[in-house]
Design a protein around this motif. Structure first.
Motif: not given
Length: 421
Positions: A353-356, A359-362
């Motif tokens: 979840d943190m990685n996702r 990624s969305e933030h980037k």
């Protein structure tokens, strides 16, 4: 412990008269005799500092016997006295323990004797002129010509203090014990393969007599240490207590034949047990080995069976508990492993979840850069607020961006008017 046998054979040839306290009312080897009254209890103890002898239990065959701070006192105060008692009960193997202090005095003999009706005999003998040794002896069927049976053993000042003298008697062996230490052992096999082994029911006899009396044969006087000087009387043997343990539990013993073998003795329970005058309790001076030896064989088998059963049950319970504990441990391990795996899954999901989210933030950041052009330093406020169309060329100073070619220093504001730059 070394023995002492310094008794000349010439002296020993007269020793048949030494044992004047040994006698029988009826010899079952020669005739049919009445049954012997059995002790009938595991342990009989009498403390002579607290109790006196009952006529039902003890037969005073020669008086006087007094009682004092040291217990029962067997005293020779003048010529002709030989205080002696004999138990009215018999024991058929077992133990006899006597806490005593023998008498001093030249020619004085203190003794404790076990004797049966067919004249099996076991002795403790103390010589009043010898304060360093005790004689151990035994006879079978009245044969007192076995002079080699007597063995003397060193004792630490027996006339000065009380010692524990015990006989531990079984069908297999006979032990003489002083203060818990075995000083002599006679096995059934060593006694002419049992032919000379004392093995028939015995009573208990305690007494003192003058072996050095001038009326005794010279051999007896020499064995007793010399003539008795009655001017130095009184001579006192003190007995503090007696404990008797009978290996059998009958109330009567009967000779089944004329062999004098212990296998021929019949143990009966047809009469009432003897009413004792002491306490039916074990002695505090008994060792565990002595207590065990004093138990009847049947009781030993029962105790061994019970102990083995308890040990076996304990082993089974222990094994069962170990098995249950092992199963419980496995179950707990499975639960802990499941918890661990669940936690690992939750951690991995959280990381995903943190990685996702990262990624969305980037992606959102990249999108904002793509839709908004960077602000030119040549632009004013209008340029910051209104970006040029994507096909417009950057403004060049001195040139008009409109197709009409205006170059008067004003730039076309995209339909919003002119603005000076």
């Amino acid at each position: 412990m070394h023995s002492f046998r310094a008794i000349p054979f010439a002296v020993l040839s007269f020793l048949t008269t030494v044992y004047g306290q040994t006698f029988t009312d009826c010899n079952p080897l020669n005739s049919t005799c009445p049954p012997n009254q059995a002790l009938g209890v595991a342990n009989y103890t009498i403390d002579f500092t607290q109790n006196t002898m009952s006529d039902k239990v003890w037969n005073v065959t020669a008086r006087p016997i007094n009682y004092g701070d040291d217990g029962a006192e067997f005293t020779i105060a003048e010529k002709g006295q030989s205080p002696t008692v004999q138990s009215n009960f018999f024991l058929f193997f077992g133990q006899v323990e006597i806490i005593m202090k023998p008498a001093s005095g030249q020619g004085i003999v203190s003794s404790m004797v076990l004797q049966s009706q067919d004249l099996d005999e076991v002795d403790w003998e103390f010589i009043g002129g010898n304060n360093s040794y005790v004689e151990t002896n035994f006879f079978s069927k009245g044969n007192q010509t076995d002079y080699g049976n007597a063995i003397w053993y060193p004792i630490d000042a027996p006339q000065d203090s009380f010692h524990n003298y015990t006989l531990d008697w079984s069908p297999e062996k006979l032990d003489w014990i002083v203060n818990g230490n075995i000083i002599r052992t006679l096995t059934y096999k060593d006694a002419a393969n049992g032919l000379k082994f004392p093995q028939t029911p015995c009573d208990v006899r305690l007494g003192i007599w003058a072996g050095g009396d001038p009326s005794q044969p010279q051999g007896t006087i020499d064995w007793a240490g010399g003539k008795t000087d009655y001017d130095k009387a009184p001579f006192t043997m003190a007995v503090k207590s007696v404990r008797v343990s009978d290996a059998s539990r009958g109330t009567q013993y009967v000779y089944g034949d004329n062999t004098g073998s212990y296998q021929s003795i019949k143990v009966l329970n047809d009469t009432k047990p003897l009413h004792l005058d002491g306490n039916n309790s074990p002695s505090s001076s008994q060792t565990m080995s002595q207590k065990w030896s004093g138990l009847p064989q049947t009781t030993k088998y029962i105790i061994i069976g019970v102990v083995c059963g308890v040990v076996g049950l304990a082993v089974i319970i222990f094994g069962f508990c170990c098995f249950r504990q092992r199963r419980a441990g496995k179950h707990e391990k499975l639960l802990e492993d499941a918890k661990y795996e669940k936690m690992q899954g939750e951690v991995m999901a959280h990381r995903m979840d943190m990685n996702r989210m990262r990624s969305e933030h980037k992606m959102m950041g990249a999108s904002s850069v793509e839709h908004f052009s960077p602000m030119s330093p040549m632009m004013g406020n209008a340029g910051a607020q209104y970006p040029f169309p994507s096909q417009a060329s950057p403004m060049i100073p001195g040139r008009s961006p409109n197709p009409n070619g205006y170059s008067n220093g004003y730039a076309y504001g995209g339909g919003r008017g002119y603005q000076k730059y």
